[in-house]
Design an enzyme around this catalytic site. Structure first.
Site, PDB file in Angstrom:
ATOM      1  N   SER A 141      97.059  -1.372  70.026  1.00  0.00           N
ATOM      2  CA  SER A 141      97.245  -2.804  69.732  1.00  0.00           C
ATOM      3  C   SER A 141      98.712  -3.180  69.473  1.00  0.00           C
ATOM      4  O   SER A 141      99.572  -2.056  68.954  1.00  0.00           O
ATOM      5  CB  SER A 141      96.671  -3.204  68.087  1.00  0.00           C
ATOM      6  OG  SER A 141      96.942  -4.241  67.654  1.00  0.00           O
ATOM      7  N   TYR A 154      94.156  -1.069  59.688  1.00  0.00           N
ATOM      8  CA  TYR A 154      94.191  -1.312  61.227  1.00  0.00           C
ATOM      9  C   TYR A 154      95.531  -0.963  61.969  1.00  0.00           C
ATOM     10  O   TYR A 154      95.504  -0.039  62.961  1.00  0.00           O
ATOM     11  CB  TYR A 154      93.912  -2.759  61.637  1.00  0.00           C
ATOM     12  CG  TYR A 154      93.958  -3.218  62.869  1.00  0.00           C
ATOM     13  CD1 TYR A 154      92.536  -2.862  63.697  1.00  0.00           C
ATOM     14  CD2 TYR A 154      94.697  -3.895  63.670  1.00  0.00           C
ATOM     15  CE1 TYR A 154      92.371  -3.171  64.865  1.00  0.00           C
ATOM     16  CE2 TYR A 154      94.407  -4.105  65.053  1.00  0.00           C
ATOM     17  CZ  TYR A 154      93.389  -4.069  65.637  1.00  0.00           C
ATOM     18  OH  TYR A 154      93.135  -4.165  66.954  1.00  0.00           O
TER      19      TYR A 154
END
Ligand code: NAD
Length: 256
Positions: A141, A154
């Protein structure tokens, strides 16, 4: 791209970016194993793919469970005789700081986003070796490169995916197994819509509009745009590319 005679596994393949990858690979001739923990959505997608002649099977599996990871590899080989491509895409995106994130959420995030890649790769790589090579694409990401507040677990997991991808590339390069990493930016998927809902207390449309305006290209990405990069890296056209990290983020990561 021509994927005839190629066998691909896409984890988290039932939704969003994974779904777009599964469809693109199957349209270009690959036999595709859609591996996802969401049984009904996975089975419905595979049924749809078969209806237009796609070669696909559903493997309902949780990438955090070792027996399931082994089963993804075993069921793929049983159905299609080998494995050439693995897209490690399954992921979850909880929000929180190190203070507000519970240990349970921290562990669950690392388990899906990072350990899941280790587990599935652990069982798939011997099968790629038997084929004489293969291509693995790990989905990280933009949060693995730069990030935002409230993304502790995350961002940590996605930074780990980048580091893991590089060491995997070095470990298996001599055997013709390429490993690359893709870092999507803000992409319109069910995960993003859920993040907007959590961030906005019921005003997710406004939040999505704000996120759209933050993008240098002025819009959110589509799952298909990310799949383009993943499918390219999976293909023989990327034959000299391994250990690399590519952003597909509409320019977001370039912004100061
Ligand atoms: P999504 O929620 O639409 O799809 C994720 C899929 O993963 C779902 O089908 C879900 O059932 C599956 N999944 C979750 N946990 C699983 C598990 N333990 N085992 C098996 N399957 C599991 O999400 P998406 O937006 O398409 O995200 C796909 C990947 O892209 C994720 O790794 C995500 O972190 C990454 N990503 C997404 C964005 C974005 O803006 N959407 C941005 C950067 C990175």
């Amino acid at each position: 791209m021509d994927f005839h005679n190629k066998v691909a596994i896409v984890t988290g393949g039932a939704s969003g970016i994974g779904r777009a990858c599964a469809l693109a690979l199957a349209r270009d001739g690959a036999a595709v194993v859609v591996a996802d923990k969401d049984g009904p959505t996975t089975r419905a997608l595979v049924e749809g793919m078969r209806s237009w002649g796609g070669r696909a099977i559903a493997c309902v599996a949780d990438v955090t469970v070792e027996q399931d990871a082994a089963r993804i590899a075993n069921e793929t080989v049983a159905a299609f005789d080998g494995i050439d491509i693995l897209v490690n895409n399954a992921g979850i995106q909880p929000q929180g700081t190190v203070e507000t994130t519970s240990l349970e959420t921290w562990n669950a995030t690392l388990a899906v986003n990072l350990t899941g890649i280790y587990l599935v790769s652990h069982y798939v790589i011997p099968e790629m070796r038997r084929r004489g090579g293969g291509s693995i694409v790990n989905v990280s990401s933009i949060h693995g490169l730069v990030t935002a507040p409230n993304m502790a677990a995350y961002a940590a997991s996605k930074g780990g995916v980048i580091a893991l991808s590089r060491t995997m590339a070095l470990d298996f390069a001599s055997e013709g197994i390429r490993v690359n990493c893709v870092c999507p930016g803000v992409v319109d998927t069910p995960m993003l819509r859920e993040a907007a809902r959590l961030a906005s207390a019921g005003r997710s449309d406004e939040t999505l509009k704000q996120w759209q305006h933050m993008q240098p290209l002025g819009r959110l990405g589509t799952p298909e745009e990310v799949a383009e990069m993943i499918v390219f890296l999976a293909s023989p056209r990327a034959s000299f590319i391994t250990g690399s990290v590519y952003s597909v983020d509409g320019g977001l990561g370039a912004r100061f």
